[in-house]
Design a protein around this motif. Structure first.
Motif, mmCIF file in Angstrom:
data_model
loop_
_atom_site.group_PDB
_atom_site.id
_atom_site.type_symbol
_atom_site.label_atom_id
_atom_site.label_comp_id
_atom_site.label_asym_id
_atom_site.label_seq_id
_atom_site.Cartn_x
_atom_site.Cartn_y
_atom_site.Cartn_z
ATOM 1 N N SER A 77 14.351 71.081 56.483
ATOM 2 C CA SER A 77 15.099 69.868 56.827
ATOM 3 C C SER A 77 15.360 69.803 58.330
ATOM 4 C CB SER A 77 16.456 69.851 56.115
ATOM 5 O OG SER A 77 16.284 69.517 54.774
ATOM 6 N N TYR A 80 12.263 68.586 60.102
ATOM 7 C CA TYR A 80 12.099 67.133 59.931
ATOM 8 C C TYR A 80 13.086 66.384 60.826
ATOM 9 C CZ TYR A 80 9.027 67.610 55.817
ATOM 10 O OH TYR A 80 7.985 67.882 54.973
ATOM 11 N N LYS A 81 14.337 66.850 60.848
ATOM 12 C CA LYS A 81 15.358 66.160 61.640
ATOM 13 C C LYS A 81 15.006 66.179 63.128
ATOM 14 C CE LYS A 81 19.782 67.043 60.582
ATOM 15 N NZ LYS A 81 20.895 67.823 59.961
ATOM 16 N N ILE A 84 12.455 63.514 63.640
ATOM 17 C CA ILE A 84 13.119 62.203 63.538
ATOM 18 C C ILE A 84 13.856 61.895 64.839
ATOM 19 C CG2 ILE A 84 14.998 60.937 62.393
ATOM 20 C CD1 ILE A 84 14.260 62.440 59.789
ATOM 21 N N ILE A 88 13.395 58.878 67.474
ATOM 22 C CA ILE A 88 14.516 57.988 67.810
ATOM 23 C C ILE A 88 14.644 57.846 69.332
ATOM 24 C CG2 ILE A 88 17.060 57.896 67.837
ATOM 25 C CD1 ILE A 88 16.999 58.763 64.891
ATOM 26 N N VAL A 103 19.453 51.607 66.124
ATOM 27 C CA VAL A 103 18.854 52.925 66.384
ATOM 28 C C VAL A 103 19.950 53.968 66.599
ATOM 29 C CG1 VAL A 103 17.280 54.243 67.861
ATOM 30 C CG2 VAL A 103 16.798 51.838 67.383
ATOM 31 N N GLU A 105 22.957 53.907 65.411
ATOM 32 C CA GLU A 105 23.611 54.161 64.123
ATOM 33 C C GLU A 105 22.750 55.103 63.272
ATOM 34 O OE1 GLU A 105 26.429 53.808 63.062
ATOM 35 O OE2 GLU A 105 26.410 53.619 60.877
ATOM 36 N N ILE A 106 21.426 54.876 63.302
ATOM 37 C CA ILE A 106 20.522 55.776 62.563
ATOM 38 C C ILE A 106 20.657 57.203 63.109
ATOM 39 C CG2 ILE A 106 18.080 56.321 62.113
ATOM 40 C CD1 ILE A 106 17.586 53.222 62.113
ATOM 41 N N LEU A 109 23.843 58.934 61.986
ATOM 42 C CA LEU A 109 23.818 59.344 60.574
ATOM 43 C C LEU A 109 22.857 60.511 60.328
ATOM 44 C CD1 LEU A 109 23.967 55.760 59.119
ATOM 45 C CD2 LEU A 109 25.674 57.526 58.676
ATOM 46 N N VAL A 110 21.738 60.521 61.057
ATOM 47 C CA VAL A 110 20.798 61.651 60.898
ATOM 48 C C VAL A 110 21.488 62.945 61.328
ATOM 49 C CG1 VAL A 110 18.660 62.675 61.807
ATOM 50 C CG2 VAL A 110 18.684 60.271 61.111
ATOM 51 N N GLU A 112 24.515 63.640 60.954
ATOM 52 C CA GLU A 112 25.483 64.008 59.909
ATOM 53 C C GLU A 112 24.812 64.708 58.725
ATOM 54 O OE1 GLU A 112 28.764 63.570 59.695
ATOM 55 O OE2 GLU A 112 29.190 62.275 61.399
ATOM 56 N N LEU A 113 23.510 64.509 58.597
ATOM 57 C CA LEU A 113 22.804 65.045 57.413
ATOM 58 C C LEU A 113 22.772 66.566 57.403
ATOM 59 C CD1 LEU A 113 19.764 62.616 57.107
ATOM 60 C CD2 LEU A 113 21.628 62.808 55.486
#
Lengths: 113, 113
Positions: A77, A80-81, A84, A88, A103, A105-106, A109-110, A112-113
């Protein structure tokens, strides 16, 4: 990965499945870097008993990982992050102000994952 | 959440920490929806022994969740992912073709998380 680092990560993931005493001694050895002799003195337990407990818990933590694979899944994970977040950043440089708020906001949140 | 659904999710998350026999009987009861009498006949074990095993395993699964909180963390991640994917859809409608490929790549990777 160095064994010491690996056990420290496993302790973070599965430490709550150990007893309080086991968890505490594992913390002293793997996170606070105390020697067997220091832990022995600190806990008023024989050096051999501490050694046995650490070996037993190490084996137990590795068994939990072999069954639940949380370290493996977390590591995947995180990879992947990272990709990502790179995408971004590239996107942020290209979009107008209206899109930028989506963007951002995305990204929030990413993280926070 | 209905208890049956909750136990079925916990079984998916922590089932590998049970023994093969426990896992198999829990699967028959919670996933295949067999009755105690049917499992009893199927496994050649008394209905009372099956009942006791199921109760014991249920308690064990809830204890694992209380310690590791994987169900709680997964549920929170899924909520975040849903909002991320909504933002991605909004963004897709607004960006040009060059940016769209970055957005599509972000979406693909978020779905892998």
């Amino acid at each position: 990965m160095e064994e010491r680092v690996q056990i420290s990560i496993l302790l973070d993931l599965y430490g709550d499945l150990l007893t309080d005493k086991q968890r505490s001694i594992m913390d002293l050895y793997f996170n606070d870097d105390l020697s067997l002799a220091e832990i022995s003195e600190h806990t008023n337990t024989s050096r051999q008993a501490i050694f046995d407990l650490i070996k037993r818990c190490q084996k137990q933590l590795i068994e939990y990982e072999n069954k639940l694979r949380l370290m493996e899944k977390n590591s995947q994970s995180e990879s992947y992050k990272e990709i990502i977040l790179n995408n971004i950043e590239l996107l942020k440089a290209k979009v107008d102000n209206e899109c930028l708020s989506f963007v951002e906001e995305i990204k929030r949140l990413v993280l926070e994952l």
